[in-house]
Design a protein around this motif. Structure first.
Motif, PDB file in Angstrom:
ATOM      1  N   GLY A  47       0.797  -1.221   0.000  1.00 54.75           N
ATOM      2  CA  GLY A  47       0.000   0.000   0.000  1.00 54.75           C
ATOM      3  C   GLY A  47       0.831   1.273   0.000  1.00 54.75           C
ATOM      4  O   GLY A  47       2.062   1.251  -0.004  1.00 54.75           O
ATOM      5  N   PHE A  48       0.135   2.398   0.041  1.00 57.92           N
ATOM      6  CA  PHE A  48       0.736   3.735   0.083  1.00 57.92           C
ATOM      7  C   PHE A  48       0.819   4.196   1.540  1.00 57.92           C
ATOM      8  O   PHE A  48      -0.149   4.016   2.289  1.00 57.92           O
ATOM      9  CB  PHE A  48      -0.137   4.717  -0.717  1.00 57.92           C
ATOM     10  N   PRO A  49       1.913   4.816   1.952  1.00 54.20           N
ATOM     11  CA  PRO A  49       3.107   5.224   1.211  1.00 54.20           C
ATOM     12  C   PRO A  49       4.297   4.320   1.497  1.00 54.20           C
ATOM     13  O   PRO A  49       5.447   4.769   1.392  1.00 54.20           O
ATOM     14  CB  PRO A  49       3.352   6.618   1.767  1.00 54.20           C
ATOM     15  N   THR A  50       4.046   3.085   1.878  1.00 55.58           N
ATOM     16  CA  THR A  50       5.096   2.241   2.435  1.00 55.58           C
ATOM     17  C   THR A  50       5.701   1.314   1.365  1.00 55.58           C
ATOM     18  O   THR A  50       6.004   1.765   0.269  1.00 55.58           O
ATOM     19  CB  THR A  50       4.571   1.510   3.672  1.00 55.58           C
ATOM     20  N   SER A  51       5.887   0.032   1.649  1.00 59.63           N
ATOM     21  CA  SER A  51       6.670  -0.808   0.746  1.00 59.63           C
ATOM     22  C   SER A  51       6.361  -2.279   0.981  1.00 59.63           C
ATOM     23  O   SER A  51       5.508  -2.638   1.803  1.00 59.63           O
ATOM     24  CB  SER A  51       8.167  -0.559   0.973  1.00 59.63           C
ATOM     25  N   SER A  52       7.101  -3.126   0.283  1.00 60.54           N
ATOM     26  CA  SER A  52       6.931  -4.573   0.440  1.00 60.54           C
ATOM     27  C   SER A  52       7.231  -5.034   1.858  1.00 60.54           C
ATOM     28  O   SER A  52       6.782  -6.111   2.269  1.00 60.54           O
ATOM     29  CB  SER A  52       7.845  -5.313  -0.539  1.00 60.54           C
ATOM     30  N   LEU A  59       0.535   9.282   9.962  1.00 61.25           N
ATOM     31  CA  LEU A  59       0.237   7.874   9.709  1.00 61.25           C
ATOM     32  C   LEU A  59      -0.343   7.151  10.918  1.00 61.25           C
ATOM     33  O   LEU A  59      -1.212   6.282  10.768  1.00 61.25           O
ATOM     34  CB  LEU A  59       1.504   7.149   9.245  1.00 61.25           C
ATOM     35  N   THR A  60       0.111   7.508  12.107  1.00 61.16           N
ATOM     36  CA  THR A  60      -0.306   6.776  13.304  1.00 61.16           C
ATOM     37  C   THR A  60      -1.826   6.691  13.477  1.00 61.16           C
ATOM     38  O   THR A  60      -2.342   5.629  13.872  1.00 61.16           O
ATOM     39  CB  THR A  60       0.337   7.408  14.558  1.00 61.16           C
ATOM     40  N   TYR A  62      -4.858   0.158  19.919  1.00 64.93           N
ATOM     41  CA  TYR A  62      -4.047  -0.825  20.629  1.00 64.93           C
ATOM     42  C   TYR A  62      -3.005  -1.476  19.733  1.00 64.93           C
ATOM     43  O   TYR A  62      -2.254  -2.347  20.190  1.00 64.93           O
ATOM     44  CB  TYR A  62      -4.940  -1.914  21.226  1.00 64.93           C
ATOM     45  N   THR A  63      -2.962  -1.077  18.487  1.00 62.19           N
ATOM     46  CA  THR A  63      -2.085  -1.759  17.527  1.00 62.19           C
ATOM     47  C   THR A  63      -1.200  -0.772  16.761  1.00 62.19           C
ATOM     48  O   THR A  63      -0.785  -1.039  15.646  1.00 62.19           O
ATOM     49  CB  THR A  63      -2.929  -2.566  16.527  1.00 62.19           C
ATOM     50  N   ARG A  64      -0.950   0.369  17.355  1.00 63.05           N
ATOM     51  CA  ARG A  64      -0.141   1.381  16.671  1.00 63.05           C
ATOM     52  C   ARG A  64       1.323   0.955  16.603  1.00 63.05           C
ATOM     53  O   ARG A  64       1.820   0.276  17.502  1.00 63.05           O
ATOM     54  CB  ARG A  64      -0.286   2.728  17.379  1.00 63.05           C
ATOM     55  N   PRO A  65       2.006   1.347  15.545  1.00 62.39           N
ATOM     56  CA  PRO A  65       3.406   0.944  15.388  1.00 62.39           C
ATOM     57  C   PRO A  65       4.301   1.608  16.423  1.00 62.39           C
ATOM     58  O   PRO A  65       4.032   2.716  16.891  1.00 62.39           O
ATOM     59  CB  PRO A  65       3.747   1.419  13.969  1.00 62.39           C
ATOM     60  N   SER A  66       5.356   0.904  16.766  1.00 65.12           N
ATOM     61  CA  SER A  66       6.354   1.484  17.666  1.00 65.12           C
ATOM     62  C   SER A  66       7.131   2.560  16.917  1.00 65.12           C
ATOM     63  O   SER A  66       7.059   2.673  15.692  1.00 65.12           O
ATOM     64  CB  SER A  66       7.313   0.393  18.152  1.00 65.12           C
ATOM     65  N   GLU A  67       7.909   3.328  17.655  1.00 68.82           N
ATOM     66  CA  GLU A  67       8.705   4.369  17.008  1.00 68.82           C
ATOM     67  C   GLU A  67       9.718   3.755  16.044  1.00 68.82           C
ATOM     68  O   GLU A  67       9.970   4.299  14.964  1.00 68.82           O
ATOM     69  CB  GLU A  67       9.424   5.228  18.054  1.00 68.82           C
TER      70      GLU A  67
END
Length: 324
Positions: free
Chosen positions: A68-73, A206-207, A213-218
């Motif tokens: 997806g956007f804006p990330t990667s594989s 993005l966060t 409860y499932t947000r990415p870590s730093e």
């Protein structure tokens, strides 16, 4: 007073110059390993990064993952090993303008081109005549739609099954973020905003599309940002965002492609998604694509289900794959 403004200007110019030339962050060991284990192929003079893992011996099954956007594989890393236990080949690429792939500018980025790159990768791997399972997320959903349309028209890609997840395939229920709205219209602010974008702006933007409860870590956010900043990718974000306008323009063609397929089709949905909100999105999906099956994950899972609930996502996908 005039001298005060001159002094501020003289101080601001080198500070701004230094800010605009901040190098991209170093790759974390995990992201470096992902890059090192991958390969590149050339599409019309442009380098495209991809991963290709051999999994179950003796199985004919192949799955191609569309991010997806804006990330990667790298979005797929949490379910990668699980997929290799079911499929003989697990393949993912960074679309042009994303991740470790080239990010030319100026360039007319289009969903049609990204679908052609997927076809070119399969030819490069000698898999152009094999039946392919496509698994996609977000931006990748629209590439999948285009691939389905091209198969319906020309049969150049033989697709065995389609599985989408949390993509804005219906413009009327898609709710892009504020920054996406500003950048997609390509106004005078776009080149300024892309150059001023930094980790703070990116992470704060993005966060909120993750569940509470499932947000990415730093560190996970830094991995995402490192992929974007690689090859100055922040400077092409406004060009990549033209896919939102392309979705509107080709809505009838791309949604019609999904409605007309006769192969198995499935949707995995994180229902807390603010970009494709519940219940509007799901009601329209079921009405428009009554043949498709749907897996709804836990009610706290949002826009990145494969990262937020990898086991739930993987179980949903395996349930679909094993149903036919």
């Amino acid at each position: 007073m005039r001298e005060w403004w001159v002094q501020v200007g003289l101080l601001a110019v080198p500070l701004l110059a230094a800010y605009l030339h901040i190098p991209p962050p170093q790759l974390s060991p995990a992201l470096h390993s992902w890059k090192s284990s991958g390969k590149f192929f050339t599409y019309k003079g442009l380098r495209i990064f991809y991963q290709d893992s051999v999994g179950v011996v003796g199985s004919p099954e192949i799955v191609v993952l569309l991010h997806g956007f804006p990330t990667s594989s790298y979005d797929w890393y949490k379910i990668w090993e699980g997929l290799t236990l079911r499929f003989h080949r697990v393949i993912a690429l960074d679309f042009l303008g994303f991740g470790f792939s080239d990010k030319p500018r100026p360039h007319h980025y289009s969903i049609f081109e990204q679908a052609s790159i997927v076809e070119a990768l399969l030819r490069h791997l000698g898999l152009q005549n094999r039946r392919i399972n496509l698994l996609s997320h977000d931006y990748g959903d629209t590439v999948l739609q285009t691939s389905a349309y091209k198969q319906n028209r020309s049969g150049r890609l033989t697709i065995k099954s389609l599985c989408l997840s949390n993509g804005g395939i219906f413009p009327e229920t898609h709710r892009p973020l504020l920054l996406q709205k500003l950048l997609k219209d390509g106004g005078v602010l776009s080149p300024i905003l892309t150059r001023l974008m930094n980790f703070f702006v990116f992470s704060r933007g993005l966060t909120p599309v993750f569940g509470p409860y499932t947000r990415p870590s730093e560190s996970e956010l830094w991995d995402m940002w490192a992929g974007i900043r690689n090859n100055d990718g922040n400077l092409v974000i406004d060009s990549l965002l033209q896919y939102i306008n392309q979705r509107k323009k080709f809505r009838r063609r791309w949604v019609g492609a999904l409605a007309s397929v006769t192969i198995p089709i499935h949707f995995i949905y994180g229902p807390l998604d603010p970009v494709n909100p519940y219940p509007e999105f799901l009601e329209l999906y079921r009405k428009t694509l009554p043949r498709s099956t749907v897996s709804i994950l836990d009610d706290h899972i949002s826009h990145y289900p494969q990262l937020e609930d990898p086991m739930g996502f993987l179980n949903a996908y395996m349930g679909f794959i094993n149903s036919f």
